[in-house]
Write an enzyme that holds these catalytic residues in place. Structure first.
Site, PDB file in Angstrom:
ATOM      1  N   ASP A   1       0.868  -1.158   0.000  1.00 32.98           N
ATOM      2  CA  ASP A   1       0.000   0.000   0.000  1.00 32.98           C
ATOM      3  C   ASP A   1       0.913   1.217   0.000  1.00 32.98           C
ATOM      4  O   ASP A   1       2.099   1.108   0.266  1.00 32.98           O
ATOM      5  CB  ASP A   1      -0.830  -0.076   1.281  1.00 32.98           C
ATOM      6  CG  ASP A   1      -1.660   1.146   1.478  1.00 32.98           C
ATOM      7  OD1 ASP A   1      -2.255   1.582   0.492  1.00 32.98           O
ATOM      8  OD2 ASP A   1      -1.716   1.653   2.603  1.00 32.98           O
TER       9      ASP A   1
ATOM     10  N   THR B   1      -0.085   4.988   1.066  1.00 32.90           N
ATOM     11  CA  THR B   1      -0.237   5.934   2.162  1.00 32.90           C
ATOM     12  C   THR B   1      -0.193   5.214   3.496  1.00 32.90           C
ATOM     13  O   THR B   1      -0.887   4.233   3.694  1.00 32.90           O
ATOM     14  CB  THR B   1      -1.566   6.667   2.028  1.00 32.90           C
ATOM     15  OG1 THR B   1      -1.742   6.982   0.671  1.00 32.90           O
ATOM     16  CG2 THR B   1      -1.585   7.886   2.884  1.00 32.90           C
TER      17      THR B   1
ATOM     18  N   LYS C   1      -2.962  27.442  -9.421  1.00 30.02           N
ATOM     19  CA  LYS C   1      -1.922  26.440  -9.249  1.00 30.02           C
ATOM     20  C   LYS C   1      -2.433  25.123  -9.810  1.00 30.02           C
ATOM     21  O   LYS C   1      -3.635  24.841  -9.743  1.00 30.02           O
ATOM     22  CB  LYS C   1      -1.549  26.285  -7.767  1.00 30.02           C
ATOM     23  CG  LYS C   1      -2.656  25.729  -6.901  1.00 30.02           C
ATOM     24  CD  LYS C   1      -2.201  25.521  -5.468  1.00 30.02           C
ATOM     25  CE  LYS C   1      -3.335  24.846  -4.694  1.00 30.02           C
ATOM     26  NZ  LYS C   1      -3.166  24.855  -3.276  1.00 30.02           N
TER      27      LYS C   1
ATOM     28  N   ARG D   1       6.799  16.071  -5.419  1.00 25.42           N
ATOM     29  CA  ARG D   1       5.516  16.392  -6.038  1.00 25.42           C
ATOM     30  C   ARG D   1       5.592  17.833  -6.504  1.00 25.42           C
ATOM     31  O   ARG D   1       5.930  18.704  -5.705  1.00 25.42           O
ATOM     32  CB  ARG D   1       4.449  16.400  -4.979  1.00 25.42           C
ATOM     33  CG  ARG D   1       3.580  15.223  -4.805  1.00 25.42           C
ATOM     34  CD  ARG D   1       2.953  15.536  -3.542  1.00 25.42           C
ATOM     35  NE  ARG D   1       1.998  14.856  -2.799  1.00 25.42           N
ATOM     36  CZ  ARG D   1       0.882  14.294  -3.073  1.00 25.42           C
ATOM     37  NH1 ARG D   1       0.451  14.178  -4.188  1.00 25.42           N
ATOM     38  NH2 ARG D   1       0.116  13.810  -2.197  1.00 25.42           N
TER      39      ARG D   1
ATOM     40  N   GLY E   1      -4.816   3.594  -3.404  1.00 23.70           N
ATOM     41  CA  GLY E   1      -6.105   4.190  -3.713  1.00 23.70           C
ATOM     42  C   GLY E   1      -5.946   5.608  -4.220  1.00 23.70           C
ATOM     43  O   GLY E   1      -6.896   6.247  -4.623  1.00 23.70           O
TER      44      GLY E   1
END
Lengths: 1224, 331
Positions: free
Chosen positions: A425, A427, A627, A661, A743
């Site tokens: 997974d 997170t 943004k 990111r 997810g």
């Protein structure tokens, strides 16, 4: 209370756009019409007492995940025990031992069985108790419950009943599925974190019905009555159908009013709700499947060996009973001293077939020693002890949360050593769900000197690699070292001051107002304003730190605001229409509070991938601040807005490579007239009713968000859990494949892929997705509506993509080429269908890393099953939330991340660790050890029982197949239980081929497990053959030595007891010496237990000989009087022991000398301390000891080095002609 | 703080699997050394055992066939079952080598399944030892009680089938006395067979199996019975008959007078009379010596082989080039 209250007064619906806006005209909401089965639930709100009687009595909120309770324990646990074939056999044998058929006395059959079963059941009981305690921990959590008088009191979760009104406070979990009545916000919305259920990190908005909004105070519930009629409990998380009957009106309910158990209330100070589904009726519990009982590969293979042995058992039983029948028929009548036949027909020459049949049963019992009765119990004991070591490993103890590792089921320990694919997974497992503002690029200038974790990890690796790299490269480094050193990222010095959550930026050019001295201060100011204004967060004054903290929908947004604050643009207040920012004056450097009128907010959706605000500053200028994802923003730049595009793109690439990111920031200045005309359109769209409202809103927003001017870009680090890149790197080197199933959004997943080094620049990404453009074209061509494109078309398209990708990989020539497969949930639904899934698997297996995003919990489980069944290899699933439960249960091994609040994953898991990084130690050290231990242990077990059991058979042949054993009953009873079981348990618990440090330094050693080098049939049959050999040697040498001659000077010849005892002594010596040869790690425990086993035999023999002859029979004083004084007894022991172990000794010496395995060589290096003498060799070897890997930062470093080498070659080839020319 | 750390595993070398350990490695040196050591140790032992075995003088004489009178040669069974025929049989044995006292006299039976389960089980240890337990005969089937329900002492098939051939030896016309005392194990006489247990109802009715017992002598002194009751492991076995405490010179001939009573003709078993001396190794047992020499030889052979292999194909210990990743380098 005060700030919370003020905050709560804001009507969020007028702040938020798409998600929260509800058209002002109430849509014609009709109550749901439902009848018939499936919709029988009837909840009387605030009247829980009505639910105590039968028709409305629903299950309690008590949850139980235990296997047994007090009543069911005995039958169920016994049933479990006798599901093992071997145990059934022994039970059967124990029953038969009560009849005259038995070759042994009954006690010698029943006692070991009772001992073995009792021990296993005790273990089950203890494990069940732990599970019960864990359940109780959840059941005893407290929540405020309405007690009927308008007041609320704390009650444990388990005492909540359907119909109870409950007040849940911020950051608490919902104890059951609730109907939301009202919240601390005036418009009855609340924010819910469903990470536990589906793994999605962004908050979800739930809203109450308008009619229940007035119930916003404890006292209002005194007279609250209402009835909910709704669907029956079901596992579907995203649907809910029901009606609320309140104040004589019926209102329809939908999923947005339902708060699910195990999700968490966020950003909302409290909510009131009514319990609709409790305990096992709740959706999350309905989703929970019974945890399957898992068995390890070795155990499954062991079953096969047991079947082999059973076959052997039946075979020799048949041989011996046939022999018996023939002997009885032909010779028995002449054996006058037997006085045959007897009354029972056991020895009846006239009815030899029947006697033969009886004898078959006798033989089946007699040769039962081929099947080690104590095998299961020894393995279980060993595994419990191994689990204890796992639990007590300090290197897997997390200081921060105070959680040690936990082996929740001990029967999978050795499976840890055989893992091939890890499904993880994201997170909470790989990341901590915390964002840190790390770098930014403003006006084409990069800022931020700190490196991301990935860069640091890679830099360290590179530094290490260069030390150990071969000479060739070291030489080339001399010429070209600078270039590589540049690559090694600057590792920042210890940061000054206390770390700020969400902010790890470090660059003096921007801090403390220094930015004003930079080249383009206006642009910088604009950049910071975008950060401070373009968001949907709410500030909260924190009195402790005397500053603001922010409640944002997503952690990135929070990081931006913290960054803006640190840069001197502190967002401090928000009203319905304005945002207040305390900012540093460009010229005077003083702080002033500025008000920005918030005119519009164009929200973020995953489709738009951007967000904008339209504001009017104090001078009246209207600005659009935007943004969004860089690709989207770059498409929307105006011609004169592309000043910094090139530089920014370069920086964005660097950030991406560093696993950050990124978002691009842009703005545009609006003319007032322009804005007004657009706003009209927007309001029209906003208030329209019907299905295309969202599409209209999007379209209008689209019109506004164009011709932007680029300001810069931000890089946020999605904080990985500690040590994740290193761990992934090591796991990859150990030959493990790592899949990420999340997810989360695709972008996020890819970012994490980069930051974990599962992806890198230069890797070919294969994105399998539903090509929307293609679909659009398709639909246009065929004049079919977009929504009606058949599944078939989509599927065909996906199939094509899969085939192409497979083809591409096949045709790839470059051995270093690495592919990454990225697939999203929707596509996955097609890819997992029966006809496509094998193609999908083929592709996935061909790729170095696989990332599946936006997958539902069920899909996670399906993917896991596909990998497990498709590749036939061992899979391990690791996750932290309820959404991972499916895959954790489906995988061969499920690992839960403990120490986080939700317990579902841990409860469903087989192992629980506090941090992802502990997985390395769990697999590479404990897994490796446990695998080898168990494998060797089982092999040895079969060996010893064959060596012993077959001697019984040979002796049979000399007794006319009568079923007489040469050994005393007591010897046989003790053989498995005391005399040979302890050293093998020590082997299973303490054996270490190499130390834990070496396991970690040489991850390639792990591959011995997945390749199953220690438990393949070759090895198993080798051991069995060894057992056969030993049985022959033990039996025949002893028989020949003792058969007719006097065995001592006193002239007496050996009787059966002497022969049996001598033979048995030999067996004890042989098997104990054998295990000493097998072991490579002797602590005092092994020394003691091996010695103990042999001494225990003598002690027993002496004690047994001292018993009165009624008990000891012919063994009376056998050792003291007969055997010990006879030199031939000792001679035979020495002879037999040496002769039996000789082939094995030769085998291992030969193997070590001429065909050593990796751990042999490493043992030798360690033994001769070569690792200390020749550090260079040691580091070189440990850096080479990895599986070929295409993921992990080492692979990234390798790729980089390869790239540099190529560059170098090119350079030299360009250079050399130039050097050559003058000569010619 | 305390609460947080309450779950922290406590450090101990045991729990961290760091106990000091001896990690021996079977280096070629060790392998060769152990093979050579075993070889050099075993061969002398083997030689010693062989020489000991060589010192044993053993004479055996099979008499079952020879002692059947010619007119019964085709129906040996009826001969042995006929109580009226005289069973005495005279045999003469040559002594090839000097027999030094004590000389042990054995009878050897072949094809007699004393180890058969039915036979082995058919006894009562309690009854043999304790006069009060004479009714403890439940294991003795089918020879537990007489027809009128009185317990048989000693009960069971083993006792019932007691061997009853007798031997009388004489040389040069002088009888050699055979001492029948002390042929059974001391512990058997002392503890397993009661000194106050007397035979009762033994061989009194029905088919008579083997020898009868003197009811005046307690079981602990019936050494033939005690020896017989130690059932043999194999269908071919030897049991001690008595001891001769005088030397017998080489080349003497011994006259043996055999009472050939025991029926081995029915099941085709052989009977032998064996005279043997013993040494520290027991009776004549060449096998131990041979096996020792054999195993020792194999070990020496392997040791030498290993040495040769080492000379021709040496491997430096801890040579990293033997690691799998160096042997099959990653492309």
């Amino acid at each position: 209370m005060a700030p919370g209250r003020i905050r709560a007064k804001i009507k969020r619906s007028s702040l938020y756009t798409f998600g929260c806006i509800r058209p002002h005209v109430d849509s014609p909401d009709e109550p749901h019409q439902f009848r018939g089965p499936g919709f029988s639930r009837h909840v009387c709100c605030n009247q829980p007492q009505l639910h105590q009687k039968k028709p409305l009595k629903y299950c309690k909120n008590y949850i139980s995940t235990t296997k047994y309770n007090v009543v069911t324990f005995l039958p169920k646990a016994l049933f479990e025990q006798f599901r093992r074939v071997a145990n059934v056999y022994f039970l059967f044998a124990a029953f038969l031992s009560l009849t005259p058929v038995s070759p042994f006395s009954a006690y010698s059959m029943i006692a070991p069985l009772a001992f073995v079963i009792g021990l296993s059941m005790a273990k089950e009981a203890v494990e069940n108790w732990h599970r019960f305690m864990q359940d109780m921990k959840v059941n005893m959590r407290k929540v405020r419950v309405h007690n009927g008088e308008g007041t609320f009191s704390l009650k444990p979760w388990m005492n909540i009943r359907v119909g109870d009104v409950i007040k849940v406070e911020k950051d608490q979990f919902f104890p059951a599925d609730l109907l939301l009545l009202s919240s601390s916000y005036e418009d009855g919305i609340c924010y819910v974190e469903t990470m536990n259920l589906d793994g999605e990190t962004n908050l979800k908005v739930k809203r109450s019905l308008e009619t229940t909004l007035s119930l916003d105070d404890d006292s209002t519930f005194k007279d609250f009555r209402g009835t909910v009629k709704c669907e029956d409990p079901n596992p579907n998380l995203y649907t809910f159908v029901g009606n609320l009957e309140y104040k004589r009106q019926v209102y329809p309910l939908d999923p947005s009013q339902i708060l699910l158990r195990d999700s968490k209330l966020r950003n909302t100070s409290h909510v009131y709700g009514v319990v609709i589904f409790s305990g096992h009726d709740s959706k999350v519990m309905q989703n929970a499947t019974k945890s399957p009982s898992k068995r390890s590969t070795i155990e499954k293979q062991m079953d096969k060996i047991i079947y082999v042995l059973f076959t052997l058992l039946v075979l020799i039983s048949l041989i011996s009973s046939t022999g018996f029948a023939i002997k009885t028929k032909t010779q028995m009548p002449s054996w006058w001293y037997m006085q045959a036949p007897d009354d029972e027909g056991l020895y009846d020459p006239k009815n030899a077939a029947l006697s033969g049949f009886y004898h078959l049963i006798t033989a089946l019992i007699l040769y039962g020693y081929l099947i080690p009765i104590s095998l299961y119990v020894s393995i279980e004991l060993v595994k419990v002890l191994q689990a204890l070591f796992i639990n007590n490993d300090l290197n897997m103890y997390d200081e921060e949360t105070g959680t040690p590792a936990q082996a929740r089921t001990s029967n999978l320990n050795e499976e840890l050593g055989m893992v091939d694919t890890i499904l993880s997974d994201k997170t909470g497992t790989l990341t901590c769900n915390q964002m840190d503002f790390l770098k930014c690029s403003i006006a084409g200038m990069p800022y931020g000197v700190r490196s991301s974790e990935v860069e640091m990890a890679a830099a360290n690796q590179m530094a290490m690699d260069l030390e150990g790299h071969d000479d060739h490269f070291t030489r080339s480094r001399g010429q070209n070292g600078s270039e590589i050193e540049l690559e090694a990222a600057r590792v920042s010095k210890e940061s000054l001051g206390i770390p700020i959550k969400g902010f790890s930026f470090e660059d003096n050019r921007l801090m403390n107002g220094n930015w004003a001295r930079e080249a383009n201060p206006e642009v910088l100011q604009l950049f910071f304003r975008v950060l401070a204004l373009c968001h949907t967060a709410i500030p909260e004054f924190n009195e402790e730190t005397d500053g603001y903290s922010y409640e944002a929908e997503s952690p990135d947004e929070g990081a931006f605001l913290v960054a803006a604050r640190e840069f001197g643009f502190e967002f401090c207040r928000r009203t319905q229409s304005s945002i207040f920012v305390r900012e540093r004056n460009l010229s005077s450097q003083e702080f002033v509070e500025r008000e920005f009128k918030l005119l519009n907010l164009l929200d973020f959706t995953s489709k738009r991938k951007r967000m904008s605000v339209i504001i009017q500053d104090e001078t009246g200028q209207i600005l659009l601040l935007c943004k969004g994802a860089d690709s989207i923003i770059f498409d929307r730049l105006s011609k004169n807005g592309r000043m910094f595009e090139e530089a920014t793109t370069k920086h964005l690439n660097d950030y991406g490579e560093a696993g950050l990111r990124t978002l691009a920031l842009a703005y545009k200045v609006l003319e007032e007239s322009e804005y007004i005309s657009w706003n009209e359109e927007f309001i029209k769209a906003k208030t329209s009713i019907g299905g295309d409202r969202e599409a209209m809103l999007e379209q209008v927003s689209d019109m506004m968000e164009k011709d932007l001017i680029l300001v810069g870009a931000t890089a946020v680090e999605d904080k990985l859990q500690q040590g994740v890149p290193q761990c992934i790197d090591k796991l990859a080197q150990a030959g493990l494949k790592i899949w990420v199933l999340t997810g989360d959004k695709m972008e996020t997943a890819i970012n994490i892929g980069f930051s974990c080094s599962l992806l890198r620049q230069g890797m070919k990404q294969i994105c399998i997705s539903m090509n929307v453009d293609m679909l659009n074209q398709n639909s246009k061509k065929h004049a079919v509506n977009y929504y009606f494109v058949t599944d078939q078309v989509v599927k065909e398209n996906i199939k094509m993509q899969l085939t192409n990708a497979i083809q591409m990989i096949k045709l790839e020539k470059d051995p270093h080429a690495a592919y990454a497969l990225i697939i999203d949930g929707k596509t996955l639904t097609y890819a997992l269908e029966e006809d496509l899934k094998h193609q999908f698997l083929d592709l996935a297996v061909g790729c170095a890393s696989v990332i599946c995003c936006r997958v539902s919990p069920k899909q996670k489980a399906m993917v896991t099953r596909l990998v497990k069944e498709g590749t036939g290899k061992t899979t391990l699933a690791i996750g932290d939330g309820a959404n991972d439960v499916g895959m954790i249960q489906e995988a061969d091994i499920g690992v839960g991340i403990s120490g986080v609040e939700g317990m579902q994953a841990v409860m469903a898991s087989d192992f629980a660790i506090a941090q992802f990084r502990f997985l390395e130690r769990l697999l590479v050290v404990h897994g490796h050890w446990c695998y080898k231990r168990i494998a060797q242990m089982i092999c040895y077990f079969f060996y010893k029982n064959i060596a012993f059991g077959l001697t019984l058979f040979y002796f049979e042949a000399f007794t006319g197949f009568s079923g007489q054993s040469v050994y005393d009953d007591w010897y046989m009873l003790l053989f498995n239980v005391v005399l040979t079981s302890l050293p093998v348990i020590a082997l299973g618990v303490f054996e270490q081929d190499v130390s834990s440090e070496i396991c970690l330094q040489f991850p390639a050693l792990y591959q011995q497990g997945p390749r199953n080098l220690f438990f393949d049939w070759y090895r198993i049959f080798g051991w069995m053959g060894n057992g056969l050999y030993c049985s022959l040697i033990v039996f025949f040498l002893n028989i020949i030595i003792f058969y007719d001659q006097a065995f001592r000077a006193g002239g007496q010849t050996a009787d059966m007891t002497v022969v049996g005892t001598a033979m048995f002594t030999c067996v004890i010596y042989v098997v104990n010496c054998q295990i000493a040869l097998t072991m490579s790690h002797f602590t005092w425990i092994q020394h003691f237990l091996i010695g103990f086993s042999i001494i225990a035999w003598y002690v027993f023999l002496i004690l047994y000989g001292m018993m009165p002859p009624e008990l000891s029979g012919n063994a009376y004083k056998i050792f003291v009087e007969a055997l010990a004084p006879a030199p031939i007894f000792w001679l035979s022991i020495l002879l037999v022991t040496v002769a039996c172990n000789l082939p094995y000794l030769a085998h291992i010496s030969f193997q070590r000398s001429f065909n050593p395995m990796d751990h042999h060589v490493i043992q030798e290096i360690k033994y001769y301390k070569k690792d200390i003498e020749d550090r260079h060799m040691w580091t070189r070897e440990s850096s080479k000891a990895r599986q070929e890997t295409k993921i992990g930062f080492s692979a990234r470093v390798d790729a980089k080095i390869r790239h540099l080498k190529q560059m170098l070659q090119k350079k030299s080839s360009v250079l050399s002609p130039r050097v050559a020319t003058p000569r010619t | 703080m305390d609460h947080k750390n309450s779950k922290k595993p406590t450090y101990s070398r045991f729990s961290q699997q760091e106990l000091p350990a001896w990690k021996p490695i079977l280096t070629p040196g060790w392998a060769i050394a152990s093979f050579i050591t075993i070889g050099t140790l075993f061969i002398p032992i083997g030689l010693l055992a062989l020489s000991a075995s060589d010192n044993v003088v053993e004479i055996s004489d099979r008499y079952d066939e020879v002692c059947v009178p010619d007119d019964y040669s085709s129906k040996a069974e009826s001969y042995i079952q006929n109580p009226d025929v005289k069973k005495t049989c005279i045999r003469t044995i040559k002594v090839p080598k000097k027999l030094v006292a004590p000389i042990f006299v054995y009878y050897q039976l072949e094809n007699f399944y004393q180890n058969h389960r039915r036979y082995v089980k058919s006894r009562s240890n309690k009854q043999l030892r304790d006069p009060k337990a004479e009714d403890d005969t439940h294991d003795c089937f089918p020879k537990s009680k007489t027809k009128d329900g009185k317990p048989i002492v000693p009960c069971g098939l083993i006792a019932w089938s007691l061997f009853n051939d007798t031997y009388k030896l004489s040389t040069r016309g002088k009888e050699i006395s055979i001492n029948k005392k002390g042929i059974a194990w001391k512990s058997d006489r002392k503890a397993k067979f009661g000194s106050n247990v007397y035979p009762k109802n033994f061989q009194k009715e029905g088919l008579i199996g083997g020898a009868t017992l003197d009811e005046q002598i307690p079981l602990s002194e019936q050494e033939d019975l005690i020896v017989w009751m130690r059932t043999a492991a194999l269908p071919k076995f030897r049991k001690l008959y008595g001891k001769i405490e005088t030397d017998i010179e080489a080349h003497d001939s011994i006259k043996v007078e055999i009472e050939n009573n025991y029926n081995t003709y029915k099941f085709g078993g052989r009977k032998k009379l064996v005279l043997s001396t013993t040494t520290w190794i027991g009776g004549k047992n060449d096998f131990v010596g041979m096996a020792y020499i054999g195993v020792g030889g194999i070990c020496l052979f392997m040791g030498i082989n290993f040495i040769l292999l080492y000379v021709f194909r040496p491997r430096r210990l801890g040579d990293p080039s033997y690691l799998s990743w160096n042997r099959h380098p990653i492309a």
